[in-house]
Design a protein around this motif. Structure first.
Motif, mmCIF file in Angstrom:
data_model
loop_
_atom_site.group_PDB
_atom_site.id
_atom_site.type_symbol
_atom_site.label_atom_id
_atom_site.label_comp_id
_atom_site.label_asym_id
_atom_site.label_seq_id
_atom_site.Cartn_x
_atom_site.Cartn_y
_atom_site.Cartn_z
ATOM 1 N N SER A 172 21.687 139.502 66.507
ATOM 2 C CA SER A 172 22.394 138.709 65.488
ATOM 3 C C SER A 172 21.473 137.797 64.688
ATOM 4 O O SER A 172 21.899 137.181 63.706
ATOM 5 N N ILE A 173 20.215 137.687 65.091
ATOM 6 C CA ILE A 173 19.287 136.769 64.429
ATOM 7 C C ILE A 173 18.740 137.383 63.147
ATOM 8 O O ILE A 173 18.106 138.447 63.171
ATOM 9 N N LYS A 174 19.000 136.717 62.015
ATOM 10 C CA LYS A 174 18.479 137.110 60.713
ATOM 11 C C LYS A 174 17.816 135.897 60.073
ATOM 12 O O LYS A 174 18.364 134.792 60.105
ATOM 13 N N ALA A 175 16.660 136.102 59.483
ATOM 14 C CA ALA A 175 15.820 134.996 59.010
ATOM 15 C C ALA A 175 16.552 134.038 58.075
ATOM 16 O O ALA A 175 16.536 132.819 58.289
ATOM 17 N N ARG A 176 17.174 134.542 57.020
ATOM 18 C CA ARG A 176 17.801 133.671 56.022
ATOM 19 C C ARG A 176 18.930 132.841 56.637
ATOM 20 O O ARG A 176 19.038 131.643 56.390
ATOM 21 N N LYS A 177 19.749 133.496 57.425
ATOM 22 C CA LYS A 177 20.870 132.800 58.058
ATOM 23 C C LYS A 177 20.371 131.748 59.039
ATOM 24 O O LYS A 177 20.887 130.625 59.102
ATOM 25 N N LEU A 178 19.319 132.097 59.795
ATOM 26 C CA LEU A 178 18.785 131.158 60.778
ATOM 27 C C LEU A 178 18.117 129.968 60.098
ATOM 28 O O LEU A 178 18.204 128.838 60.593
ATOM 29 N N LEU A 179 17.462 130.193 58.967
ATOM 30 C CA LEU A 179 16.836 129.093 58.234
ATOM 31 C C LEU A 179 17.886 128.099 57.749
ATOM 32 O O LEU A 179 17.701 126.879 57.862
ATOM 33 N N ALA A 180 19.003 128.617 57.228
ATOM 34 C CA ALA A 180 20.088 127.739 56.777
ATOM 35 C C ALA A 180 20.639 126.926 57.949
ATOM 36 O O ALA A 180 20.913 125.729 57.818
#
Length: 240
Positions: free
Chosen positions: A205-213
């Motif tokens: 479930s970890i995606k860079a853009r979502k995790l950065l937000a």
């Protein structure tokens, strides 16, 4: 009598064929367009007419547009590289930028989490976020490496998770620096690992853009000073 546009297009084609990373290709495309636009504005059409003074004028043109120092540095280095490549390919008869030199851009200070901050983010994260934060903060993984980490990369001895085999995360199925590495599993990571070893991607479930937000929101919620300064790479700085 190759034109600037023809030279730039041939260079970009060569870079693409060599299999450069998508991020590199996007950056080159943007910087090549900067060079082409400058040449259009200054009416320099043919590559052989781009001289040393034109190079310095190009650098000033970028600075006047208030690009960041690092952006200017990258664009002018690429410009020099393109002309040298064209000369070696015999597309132009002379390399006019041999004597060109310029100061290197100085790196600015980068944000770095403290251990207290890393632990606070791990504590307040939800779902797979705490393990992702721990892998970046206590194993130094890049976000791309976290996204592509698979269960087969986790080494178990007895009933304990012992090592992480980092071998992908960049482009073309390798790491960013093309090297593999083994990292011991720190206790803060081991505590967050599932009890049983699974298969496939470790954190699907970890995606860079979502995790950065999410990180920006968590930094604000944890009342960190200047919370918007932090990036996912700030975990890697903590590890270093």
């Amino acid at each position: 009598r190759m034109t600037i546009d023809e030279m730039a297009e041939k260079y970009f084609e060569a870079v693409t064929i060599k299999g450069a990373a998508p991020k590199t290709i996007r950056k080159y495309y943007a910087d090549i367009n900067k060079l082409k636009e400058f040449c259009r504005q200054t009416n320099i059409r043919q590559a052989r007419h781009f001289l040393e003074n034109d190079f310095y004028a190009y650098r000033k043109y970028l600075m006047d547009k208030q690009y960041a120092d690092k952006t200017v540095q990258g664009a002018v280095v690429l410009a020099k590289q393109i002309f040298k490549w064209a000369w070696k390919q015999k597309f132009i008869m002379m390399y006019n930028l041999e004597a060109v030199s310029f100061p290197k851009a100085k790196a600015g200070p980068q944000p770095c989490f403290t251990t207290t901050q890393v632990n606070a983010l791990i504590k307040n994260g939800v779902g797979e976020e705490p393990l992702a934060f721990a892998l970046m903060g206590y194993a130094g993984l890049r976000i791309g490496e976290v996204e592509q980490l698979r269960w087969e990369d986790i080494i178990v001895k007895g009933k304990k998770y012992t090592m992480i085999h980092v071998r992908r995360g960049g482009s073309n199925g390798t790491t960013k620096d093309k090297d593999e590495r083994f990292i011991p599993i720190y206790p803060a990571i081991a505590e967050l690992m599932p009890k049983k070893k699974g298969t496939g991607v470790l954190l699907p479930s970890i995606k860079a853009r979502k995790l950065l937000a999410r990180l920006k929101n968590l930094c604000a919620a944890c009342k960190f000073d200047n919370p918007t300064q932090y990036k996912l790479h700030s975990f890697r700085h903590h590890f270093a």
